[in-house]
Design an enzyme around this catalytic site. Structure first.
Site, PDB file in Angstrom:
ATOM      1  N   GLU A 104      -9.558   7.530   3.859  1.00  0.00           N
ATOM      2  CA  GLU A 104     -10.428   6.694   4.668  1.00  0.00           C
ATOM      3  C   GLU A 104      -9.660   5.444   5.026  1.00  0.00           C
ATOM      4  O   GLU A 104      -8.713   5.078   4.332  1.00  0.00           O
ATOM      5  CB  GLU A 104     -11.666   6.308   3.860  1.00  0.00           C
ATOM      6  CG  GLU A 104     -11.493   5.097   2.927  1.00  0.00           C
ATOM      7  CD  GLU A 104     -10.462   5.265   1.811  1.00  0.00           C
ATOM      8  OE1 GLU A 104     -10.124   6.421   1.485  1.00  0.00           O
ATOM      9  OE2 GLU A 104      -9.996   4.229   1.297  1.00  0.00           O
ATOM     10  N   LYS A 127       0.820  -1.222   0.000  1.00  0.00           N
ATOM     11  CA  LYS A 127       0.000   0.000   0.000  1.00  0.00           C
ATOM     12  C   LYS A 127       0.850   1.268   0.000  1.00  0.00           C
ATOM     13  O   LYS A 127       0.435   2.298  -0.504  1.00  0.00           O
ATOM     14  CB  LYS A 127      -0.930  -0.001   1.206  1.00  0.00           C
ATOM     15  CG  LYS A 127      -2.122  -0.924   1.042  1.00  0.00           C
ATOM     16  CD  LYS A 127      -3.219  -0.564   2.034  1.00  0.00           C
ATOM     17  CE  LYS A 127      -4.455  -1.381   1.757  1.00  0.00           C
ATOM     18  NZ  LYS A 127      -4.270  -2.797   2.141  1.00  0.00           N
ATOM     19  N   SER A 170       1.846  -9.753  -0.760  1.00  0.00           N
ATOM     20  CA  SER A 170       1.504  -8.332  -0.649  1.00  0.00           C
ATOM     21  C   SER A 170       1.876  -7.691   0.679  1.00  0.00           C
ATOM     22  O   SER A 170       2.115  -6.488   0.739  1.00  0.00           O
ATOM     23  CB  SER A 170       0.007  -8.149  -0.906  1.00  0.00           C
ATOM     24  OG  SER A 170      -0.756  -8.982  -0.044  1.00  0.00           O
TER      25      SER A 170
END
Ligand code: PLP
Length: 400
Positions: A116, A94, A382
């Site tokens: 968010e 991310k 990930s």
């Protein structure tokens, strides 16, 4: 492959009927400004150079491509490699997107970032990007999520972000997204909205994909160096779809099998899952037309997954397009399978994967034995699983 899978979206962000820009009129100027800026800076030498330096010196790129010898022997078939996004700063892919969007916002002259967050992972990544670039930061989070993820709330505050509670609706991620969009509408002059995955209104699905496609570009060079050829199969988990498309995009025009793994939760039959392709239908959600878990009246359904990052009612529009083209296959792994893969990779390779990534590992262990021993699978790992160990202990009934 009879069609070029990279031909779409069109200029309005439509992937053959998916995607687009389903937002109130008041938000259009913000999206148009962002699209213009992104088009300009994606070709700007200084921006790309600065981003490249941060990728290297801050995020820790390139992340390694690791040959998982023991996992390969265990599965008994194709050679399995892991793309180690778990080794990125803050522990997951991310950050690739969060840093790039923060830098873009800074270039656009914005002084404030909003985001968010559900489980808190994207909030932490965005707060990190804000700290790095010296921008003010406000993170919206449902009250329910704030209670469940108090550690991440504290992390974001340590990073200098203001965390704002959203006490309305289901008090979870979708309410936090609505609140962020409201904030952005009001404060668009000085504020950039950092969206965390390949979802939402155009240009987010394209922009986030491009920022994550570093993963595939590196992987291509690394596997050519290690094996002298491209892989036969790529596997990644699919929440919103950013880590998977980030790995796949570079390889789309090559005849390589690609598998996206959704969260099967307690099983599709139970209704407690987040497998949008297995159990969803076409709908509009948060600015975007895509597959959606909804009831017959179009109300968005509650979802379930053991992994917070895959626990989302919709999926990026480009994935719907890839599915229609039959370019990417979509399947799911259940909570149970993911938990087994979580333990397997920990024991057999000394790598504790994020529960999200464990879904991809579970699929690889199913597929590898069906392939010849000289074939190659690459799993996108990930994220790391440190964030999940407490939850796994709880599920196993172990008191820490
Ligand atoms: C958020 C997250 C995901 C799911 O998001 P995508 O956009 O589908 O990549 C997967 N793995 C980890 C570790 C995450 O934090």
């Amino acid at each position: 492959m009879n069609k070029n899978p990279k031909k779409l979206p069109d200029s309005k962000g439509h992937f053959n009927g998916y995607g687009g820009r389903f937002v109130p009129e008041t938000l259009m100027p913000a999206l148009i400004e962002l699209e213009k800026a992104y088009k300009q800076y994606r070709r700007d030498k200084n921006f790309l150079e600065e981003l490249s330096i941060l990728q290297k010196t801050y995020i820790g790129r390139p992340t390694p491509l690791y040959f998982a010898r023991r996992l390969t022997e265990h599965a008994g078939g194709a050679k399995i490699y892991l793309k180690r996004e778990d080794l990125c700063h803050t522990g997951a892919h991310k950050i690739n997107n969060a840093i790039a969007q923060s830098l873009l916002a800074k270039k656009m002259g914005k002084t404030r970032l909003i985001a968010e967050t559900g489980a808190g992972q994207h909030g932490v990544a965005a707060a990190t990007g804000a700290a790095l670039t010296g921008l003010e930061c406000e993170i919206y989070m449902g009250s329910e999520d704030m209670q469940r993820q108090s550690l991440n709330v504290f992390r974001m505050r340590l990073l200098g972000a203001k965390v704002t509670e959203v006490p309305v609706g289901s008090r979870t991620l979708k309410d936090a997204i609505n609140e962020s969009l409201r904030d952005w509408t009001t404060n668009v002059r000085n504020t950039h909205y950092v969206l965390g995955t390949v979802f939402g209104p155009h240009p987010y699905p394209v922009m986030v994909r491009d920022f994550q496609s570093t993963i595939g570009k590196e992987t291509r060079q690394q596997i050519l160096k290690a094996e002298g050829r491209l892989p036969d199969c790529l596997i990644a988990c699919v929440g919103g779809g950013s880590n998977s498309i980030g790995l796949f995009y570079e390889f789309l025009t090559h005849p390589i099998r690609m598998i996206g793994v959704e969260a099967g939760g307690h099983g599709i039959g139970t209704g407690e899952h987040a497998a949008r392709f297995a159990g969803g239908s076409l709908g509009v959600f948060q600015g975007c037309k895509s597959y959606l878990l909804q009831d017959d009246d179009g109300n968005v359904l509650g979802t379930h997954s053991v992994s917070a990052g895959l626990d989302y009612a919709s999926v990026g529009p480009e994935h719907c397009y890839m599915r229609d083209l039959k370019r990417i296959e979509y399947t799911y792994a259940t909570d149970e399978e993911a938990l087994q893969a979580f333990e397997l990779l920990s024991k057999i390779e000394g790598i504790i994967p994020a529960l999200e990534s464990a879904h991809a590992v579970a699929e690889a262990v199913k597929v590898a034995p069906t392939m010849p021993r000289d074939s190659i699978i690459i799993i996108n790992l990930s994220g790391r699983g440190d964030k999940d160990v407490q939850e796994v202990a709880r599920i196993k009934g172990i008191n820490l």
